[in-house]
Design a protein around this motif. Structure first.
Motif, mmCIF file in Angstrom:
data_model
loop_
_atom_site.group_PDB
_atom_site.id
_atom_site.type_symbol
_atom_site.label_atom_id
_atom_site.label_comp_id
_atom_site.label_asym_id
_atom_site.label_seq_id
_atom_site.Cartn_x
_atom_site.Cartn_y
_atom_site.Cartn_z
ATOM 1 N N THR A 1 17.129 9.219 -6.551
ATOM 2 C CA THR A 1 17.901 10.301 -7.173
ATOM 3 C C THR A 1 18.260 9.968 -8.620
ATOM 4 O O THR A 1 18.125 10.812 -9.517
ATOM 5 N N LEU A 2 18.695 8.748 -8.847
ATOM 6 C CA LEU A 2 19.133 8.343 -10.195
ATOM 7 C C LEU A 2 17.986 8.394 -11.197
ATOM 8 O O LEU A 2 18.186 8.736 -12.361
ATOM 9 N N ASP B 1 16.028 17.337 -3.506
ATOM 10 C CA ASP B 1 16.553 18.607 -4.016
ATOM 11 C C ASP B 1 17.206 18.553 -5.396
ATOM 12 O O ASP B 1 17.408 19.602 -6.007
ATOM 13 N N ILE B 2 17.555 17.362 -5.873
ATOM 14 C CA ILE B 2 18.379 17.286 -7.087
ATOM 15 C C ILE B 2 17.695 17.901 -8.305
ATOM 16 O O ILE B 2 18.346 18.557 -9.118
ATOM 17 N N GLU B 3 16.384 17.738 -8.412
ATOM 18 C CA GLU B 3 15.706 18.266 -9.603
ATOM 19 C C GLU B 3 15.766 19.796 -9.659
ATOM 20 O O GLU B 3 15.957 20.382 -10.728
ATOM 21 N N ILE C 1 18.886 29.700 1.613
ATOM 22 C CA ILE C 1 17.565 29.098 1.460
ATOM 23 C C ILE C 1 17.365 28.053 2.559
ATOM 24 O O ILE C 1 18.254 27.244 2.836
ATOM 25 N N ALA C 2 16.177 28.055 3.167
ATOM 26 C CA ALA C 2 15.839 27.070 4.200
ATOM 27 C C ALA C 2 15.375 25.765 3.543
ATOM 28 O O ALA C 2 15.120 25.713 2.335
ATOM 29 N N ASP C 3 15.242 24.722 4.358
ATOM 30 C CA ASP C 3 14.792 23.414 3.864
ATOM 31 C C ASP C 3 13.464 23.477 3.118
ATOM 32 O O ASP C 3 13.236 22.724 2.173
ATOM 33 N N ASP C 4 12.586 24.385 3.543
ATOM 34 C CA ASP C 4 11.274 24.477 2.897
ATOM 35 C C ASP C 4 11.287 25.362 1.650
ATOM 36 O O ASP C 4 10.245 25.618 1.043
ATOM 37 N N GLY D 1 20.891 20.701 -4.213
ATOM 38 C CA GLY D 1 20.226 21.590 -3.264
ATOM 39 C C GLY D 1 20.548 23.047 -3.496
ATOM 40 O O GLY D 1 19.824 23.932 -3.041
ATOM 41 N N ASP D 2 21.649 23.313 -4.216
ATOM 42 C CA ASP D 2 22.037 24.691 -4.517
ATOM 43 C C ASP D 2 21.542 25.081 -5.905
ATOM 44 O O ASP D 2 21.274 24.227 -6.742
#
Length: 250
Positions: free
Chosen positions: A47-48, A18-20, A120-123, A91-92
């Motif tokens: 992630t890094l 989700d980070i991107e 927002i859902a996981d998908d 994720g936000d």
């Protein structure tokens, strides 16, 4: 033209999925006066490497072990130098690319700005508006029936933002917002969606502990007897919400 500096703080640990999306949501804002701070908890899942691709657009970045989410958020707060601060954790997302510009165009020099949140859902699909709709007017007493403004949807003047209380592991954001709102003179509802919130997180996984912490925070701020009464109201509202939605879906 009112264009204060906004510190956007992102906390992340092992969230390569989700980070991107979160980073792009911040760097694609049309509002230019943004300081972007990322605090990583020593991720080892890729992630890094994602963050590294955007390092030229990140103002401050640290990656080190922390004592949990609120310890990491306090590190982000300490690094922030803007006039206002908002936490947009991994994720936000901001609701759209115009969000920050629209927030500061709503009114000048408020202590707190807030708006509505889409879940927002996981998908990545939309789950619609939060059950707790943002109130038309908000004061520090406004959380007595639950957290009516999500953490991702509130911009706080940095001078009012104290560190998160480490006593609370899951619900310190409620305490943090109440403390800032108690000092705020001017609170502005921007009357638009301002954030997308990824449903889940530790407060959902450890729901009992989260509820106990919330009760303690509310007791500290609103008193024991009112808090007990308010929890009956919360339980009734929750039951009515599910009943109403079950009827709608049947």
């Amino acid at each position: 033209m009112f264009s204060p500096r906004l510190s956007v703080v992102t906390i992340v640990y092992n969230n390569v999925r989700d980070i991107e999306r979160t980073i792009q949501s911040v760097i694609n804002q049309t509002y230019s006066n943004i300081e972007y701070v990322i605090v990583d908890g020593l991720s080892n899942d890729g992630t890094l490497q994602v963050i590294d691709q955007y390092k030229s657009q990140i103002t401050k970045f640290i990656s080190e072990k922390d004592g949990g989410i609120y310890d990491a958020m306090n590190k982000g707060l300490a690094l922030a130098t803007g006039d206002y601060v908002i936490f947009m954790n991994s994720g936000d997302e901001f609701y759209d690319n115009e969000t920050v510009a629209a927030v500061f165009a709503a009114a000048e020099d408020a202590d707190i700005y807030y708006g509505e949140t889409e879940m927002i859902a996981d998908d990545g699909s939309s789950l619609g508006q939060r059950r707790h709709k943002a109130p038309a007017k908000f004061t520090w007493r406004g959380f007595k029936y639950g957290m009516s403004i999500s953490h991702q949807a509130i911009y706080i003047r940095r001078s009012l933002a104290e560190p998160y209380d480490p006593r609370y592991q899951l619900s310190s954001d409620i305490d943090w917002i109440i403390r800032a709102a108690k000092k705020a003179k001017k609170i502005v509802n921007v009357n638009r969606y301002v954030a997308k919130y990824l449903v889940g997180g530790m407060s959902k996984k450890k729901h009992r502990q989260s509820l106990m912490e919330r009760f303690e925070i509310m007791k500290q701020n609103y008193g024991l007897i009112p808090t007990i009464f308010n929890h009956f109201v919360i339980a009734f509202n929750l039951g009515w919400y599910w009943l109403k939605n079950r009827r709608t879906n049947d």
